[in-house]
Design a protein around this motif. Sequence first.
Motif, PDB file in Angstrom:
ATOM      1  N   GLU A   1       0.833  -1.205   0.000  1.00 52.40           N
ATOM      2  CA  GLU A   1       0.000   0.000   0.000  1.00 52.40           C
ATOM      3  C   GLU A   1       0.867   1.255   0.000  1.00 52.40           C
ATOM      4  OE1 GLU A   1      -3.541   1.923  -0.394  1.00 52.40           O
ATOM      5  OE2 GLU A   1      -3.249  -0.249  -0.382  1.00 52.40           O
ATOM      6  N   ILE A   2       1.972   1.232   0.742  1.00 51.95           N
ATOM      7  CA  ILE A   2       2.902   2.367   0.768  1.00 51.95           C
ATOM      8  C   ILE A   2       3.501   2.578  -0.616  1.00 51.95           C
ATOM      9  CG2 ILE A   2       5.164   3.130   1.626  1.00 51.95           C
ATOM     10  CD1 ILE A   2       4.370   1.880   4.347  1.00 51.95           C
ATOM     11  N   ALA A   3       3.928   1.488  -1.261  1.00 53.41           N
ATOM     12  CA  ALA A   3       4.507   1.599  -2.603  1.00 53.41           C
ATOM     13  C   ALA A   3       3.481   2.175  -3.579  1.00 53.41           C
ATOM     14  CB  ALA A   3       5.001   0.241  -3.080  1.00 53.41           C
ATOM     15  N   TYR A   4       2.249   1.722  -3.477  1.00 50.47           N
ATOM     16  CA  TYR A   4       1.181   2.211  -4.353  1.00 50.47           C
ATOM     17  C   TYR A   4       0.921   3.700  -4.101  1.00 50.47           C
ATOM     18  CZ  TYR A   4      -3.355   2.503  -6.655  1.00 50.47           C
ATOM     19  OH  TYR A   4      -4.378   2.867  -7.465  1.00 50.47           O
ATOM     20  N   ALA A   5       0.909   4.097  -2.836  1.00 54.04           N
ATOM     21  CA  ALA A   5       0.682   5.506  -2.500  1.00 54.04           C
ATOM     22  C   ALA A   5       1.831   6.380  -3.006  1.00 54.04           C
ATOM     23  CB  ALA A   5       0.515   5.666  -0.987  1.00 54.04           C
ATOM     24  N   MET A   6       3.063   5.876  -2.914  1.00 54.12           N
ATOM     25  CA  MET A   6       4.207   6.641  -3.403  1.00 54.12           C
ATOM     26  C   MET A   6       4.129   6.812  -4.915  1.00 54.12           C
ATOM     27  SD  MET A   6       7.270   5.193  -1.023  1.00 54.12           S
ATOM     28  CE  MET A   6       8.495   6.372  -1.551  1.00 54.12           C
ATOM     29  N   GLN A   7       3.669   5.783  -5.600  1.00 52.84           N
ATOM     30  CA  GLN A   7       3.508   5.869  -7.043  1.00 52.84           C
ATOM     31  C   GLN A   7       2.449   6.923  -7.384  1.00 52.84           C
ATOM     32  OE1 GLN A   7       2.122   2.216  -8.794  1.00 52.84           O
ATOM     33  NE2 GLN A   7       3.165   2.619 -10.716  1.00 52.84           N
ATOM     34  N   GLY A   8       1.364   6.936  -6.633  1.00 50.70           N
ATOM     35  CA  GLY A   8       0.319   7.941  -6.838  1.00 50.70           C
ATOM     36  C   GLY A   8       0.824   9.343  -6.546  1.00 50.70           C
TER      37      GLY A   8
ATOM     38  N   PHE B   1       2.831  10.518  -9.443  1.00 44.14           N
ATOM     39  CA  PHE B   1       1.953  10.873 -10.562  1.00 44.14           C
ATOM     40  C   PHE B   1       1.381  12.273 -10.357  1.00 44.14           C
ATOM     41  CE2 PHE B   1      -1.124  10.587 -13.868  1.00 44.14           C
ATOM     42  CZ  PHE B   1      -2.284  11.149 -13.365  1.00 44.14           C
ATOM     43  N   TYR B   2       0.861  12.550  -9.162  1.00 42.05           N
ATOM     44  CA  TYR B   2       0.233  13.845  -8.925  1.00 42.05           C
ATOM     45  C   TYR B   2       1.255  14.978  -8.868  1.00 42.05           C
ATOM     46  CZ  TYR B   2      -4.314  11.746  -8.467  1.00 42.05           C
ATOM     47  OH  TYR B   2      -5.476  11.093  -8.739  1.00 42.05           O
ATOM     48  N   GLN B   3       2.474  14.710  -8.414  1.00 39.83           N
ATOM     49  CA  GLN B   3       3.506  15.736  -8.446  1.00 39.83           C
ATOM     50  C   GLN B   3       3.819  16.118  -9.890  1.00 39.83           C
ATOM     51  OE1 GLN B   3       6.581  13.822  -6.148  1.00 39.83           O
ATOM     52  NE2 GLN B   3       6.068  14.974  -4.309  1.00 39.83           N
ATOM     53  N   ASN B   4       3.924  15.120 -10.763  1.00 41.73           N
ATOM     54  CA  ASN B   4       4.167  15.394 -12.183  1.00 41.73           C
ATOM     55  C   ASN B   4       2.990  16.139 -12.800  1.00 41.73           C
ATOM     56  OD1 ASN B   4       6.665  14.155 -12.137  1.00 41.73           O
ATOM     57  ND2 ASN B   4       5.878  12.181 -12.807  1.00 41.73           N
ATOM     58  N   ARG B   5       1.794  15.765 -12.427  1.00 42.69           N
ATOM     59  CA  ARG B   5       0.587  16.398 -12.954  1.00 42.69           C
ATOM     60  C   ARG B   5       0.521  17.864 -12.530  1.00 42.69           C
ATOM     61  NH1 ARG B   5      -2.439  16.890 -16.991  1.00 42.69           N
ATOM     62  NH2 ARG B   5      -4.606  17.272 -16.556  1.00 42.69           N
ATOM     63  N   ILE B   6       0.831  18.146 -11.267  1.00 45.02           N
ATOM     64  CA  ILE B   6       0.824  19.520 -10.766  1.00 45.02           C
ATOM     65  C   ILE B   6       1.851  20.355 -11.519  1.00 45.02           C
ATOM     66  CG2 ILE B   6       1.434  20.958  -8.771  1.00 45.02           C
ATOM     67  CD1 ILE B   6       0.112  18.764  -7.021  1.00 45.02           C
ATOM     68  N   ALA B   7       3.037  19.801 -11.730  1.00 40.28           N
ATOM     69  CA  ALA B   7       4.080  20.539 -12.459  1.00 40.28           C
ATOM     70  C   ALA B   7       3.623  20.860 -13.877  1.00 40.28           C
ATOM     71  CB  ALA B   7       5.375  19.727 -12.485  1.00 40.28           C
ATOM     72  N   ALA B   8       2.988  19.904 -14.546  1.00 42.33           N
ATOM     73  CA  ALA B   8       2.513  20.129 -15.909  1.00 42.33           C
ATOM     74  C   ALA B   8       1.414  21.193 -15.937  1.00 42.33           C
ATOM     75  CB  ALA B   8       1.997  18.827 -16.515  1.00 42.33           C
ATOM     76  N   LEU B   9       0.499  21.151 -14.968  1.00 41.00           N
ATOM     77  CA  LEU B   9      -0.580  22.136 -14.918  1.00 41.00           C
ATOM     78  C   LEU B   9      -0.049  23.532 -14.593  1.00 41.00           C
ATOM     79  CD1 LEU B   9      -3.323  20.041 -13.108  1.00 41.00           C
ATOM     80  CD2 LEU B   9      -3.335  20.787 -15.497  1.00 41.00           C
ATOM     81  N   GLU B  10       0.931  23.615 -13.692  1.00 41.53           N
ATOM     82  CA  GLU B  10       1.534  24.912 -13.384  1.00 41.53           C
ATOM     83  C   GLU B  10       2.230  25.479 -14.612  1.00 41.53           C
ATOM     84  OE1 GLU B  10       2.423  24.523  -8.600  1.00 41.53           O
ATOM     85  OE2 GLU B  10       3.990  23.954 -10.027  1.00 41.53           O
TER      86      GLU B  10
END
Length: 159
Positions: A14-21, A24-33
């Motif tokens: 679950e920790i590994a899955y959360a880190m992967q998520g 993903f969201y860090q990359n998404r935020i950077a792209a949106l910014e």
Amino acid sequence: MSNIEQAKESIKAEIAYAMQGLSFYQNRIAALEKALENLNVVPDADVDQQVPRGRGRKAKSDAAKPAAGGKRGRRAAGAEAEGGALPSTGGTFWIDLIGSEPKTAPEILDAAVAKMGASLSKELRKKLAQRMVTAIHGMVKSGQVSDSGKGRERRFYKA
């Protein structure tokens, strides 16, 4: 005892899955910014003049597309603006760092940094470590890599 071990493994997964998520969201935020930043550069009056009437929907969608297609183009463009970013670590990047001699995760991370040939900021090193954890977890699950030990003494090697 086996229930406790199963619970530990489940929590680790679950920790590994959360880190992967999180990645993903860090990359998404950077792209949106970056997209927001690009929109702030374009004056509003010029945008209205460039869109021909009758084809408004098609013309607007063409203007929104990145120059280098797909996710890679957006990510690379955002990375250059940040002043440096991590190169791709897909494919055989991680498996090449793991040999027949067992290595701990920090040793593998140090080898990855050395392979990139540049000093990394604390944030980029953390991001690389997150990528490594996800990649190694997948390789162990698929059987490409074996592991021994537990916790910080856990070592990974090619069987």
